[in-house]
Design a protein around this motif. Sequence first.
Motif, PDB file in Angstrom:
ATOM      1  N   GLU A  20      63.055  28.123  18.470  1.00 10.33           N
ATOM      2  CA  GLU A  20      62.378  28.759  17.337  1.00 10.33           C
ATOM      3  C   GLU A  20      63.029  28.441  15.993  1.00 10.33           C
ATOM      4  O   GLU A  20      62.424  28.635  14.944  1.00 10.33           O
ATOM      5  N   ASN A  21      64.253  27.905  16.028  1.00 16.97           N
ATOM      6  CA  ASN A  21      64.941  27.555  14.783  1.00 16.97           C
ATOM      7  C   ASN A  21      64.887  26.070  14.452  1.00 16.97           C
ATOM      8  O   ASN A  21      65.380  25.654  13.405  1.00 16.97           O
ATOM      9  N   LEU A  22      64.321  25.261  15.348  1.00 22.59           N
ATOM     10  CA  LEU A  22      64.182  23.832  15.077  1.00 22.59           C
ATOM     11  C   LEU A  22      63.076  23.629  14.055  1.00 22.59           C
ATOM     12  O   LEU A  22      62.026  24.261  14.131  1.00 22.59           O
ATOM     13  N   THR A  23      63.312  22.736  13.092  1.00 23.32           N
ATOM     14  CA  THR A  23      62.337  22.517  12.019  1.00 23.32           C
ATOM     15  C   THR A  23      61.886  21.062  11.987  1.00 23.32           C
ATOM     16  O   THR A  23      62.624  20.159  12.396  1.00 23.32           O
ATOM     17  N   ASP A  24      60.698  20.855  11.477  1.00 21.94           N
ATOM     18  CA  ASP A  24      60.140  19.518  11.355  1.00 21.94           C
ATOM     19  C   ASP A  24      61.028  18.678  10.433  1.00 21.94           C
ATOM     20  O   ASP A  24      61.378  19.100   9.330  1.00 21.94           O
ATOM     21  N   GLN A  31      64.151  17.929  11.015  1.00 21.93           N
ATOM     22  CA  GLN A  31      65.565  18.257  11.203  1.00 21.93           C
ATOM     23  C   GLN A  31      66.279  17.129  11.950  1.00 21.93           C
ATOM     24  O   GLN A  31      65.771  16.592  12.923  1.00 21.93           O
ATOM     25  N   SER A  39      60.615  16.759  15.370  1.00 15.38           N
ATOM     26  CA  SER A  39      59.321  16.826  14.687  1.00 15.38           C
ATOM     27  C   SER A  39      58.475  17.894  15.360  1.00 15.38           C
ATOM     28  O   SER A  39      58.682  18.207  16.538  1.00 15.38           O
ATOM     29  N   LYS A  40      57.567  18.463  14.588  1.00 13.76           N
ATOM     30  CA  LYS A  40      56.649  19.471  15.126  1.00 13.76           C
ATOM     31  C   LYS A  40      55.231  19.015  14.846  1.00 13.76           C
ATOM     32  O   LYS A  40      54.891  18.663  13.713  1.00 13.76           O
ATOM     33  N   ILE A 100      57.257  20.739  19.923  1.00 13.08           N
ATOM     34  CA  ILE A 100      58.501  20.214  19.369  1.00 13.08           C
ATOM     35  C   ILE A 100      58.813  18.901  20.079  1.00 13.08           C
ATOM     36  O   ILE A 100      58.818  18.831  21.304  1.00 13.08           O
TER      37      ILE A 100
END
Length: 183
Positions: free
Chosen positions: A128-132, A134, A147-148, A153
């Motif tokens: 839930e803390n991974l970001t596009d 990153q 990537s999202k 993910i």
Amino acid sequence: MKKVFKLSFIICSCVILSCNTASDQAQSQEAPSNLTGQSGVKDDLSQKNVVQVAVASPDHTTLVKAVQAAELVDALSNAGPFTVFAPTNAAFDKLPAGTVEGLLAPEKKEDLADILQYHVSLGVFKAENLTDGQVIGQVNGGNITVSKKDGKIMLNGTATLVASVPASNGMVHVIDGVVLPPK
């Protein structure tokens, strides 16, 4: 009266301490002497570490064989924290024929370790803390890019995160592809 009480207290304390010491000695004599490293610690009560999570999964037998062949079991059994992106057996099956068998050969141990370490990050990265966009540094010195897309993910645009399992020393993210380090 006070002297009798003190003497009784001292005697009882000595008896209790000697019982604990005898019990501890008996337990230490029962422990097998051939186990070494963190992976040799037997603990059936605590939450599983990242290696134990993989070992318990029927979908990760190829990954477990690879971690054993690369001699990374003890390293990944340590305190961490680690985030392991764990390819499933089906992910390994997507590689060209003979790739896994070739990497499991003793003379390819360094190459195998490099690939496996490209699937491990220091620290805990929750899904839930991974970001596009990153970028996460991996243990082998390389980076992966998150990537999202459509709520999914992905890692380096090739492997999709399909599940996450917390572990005592980090997080295991199950992925549907093997992520290969850049050459």
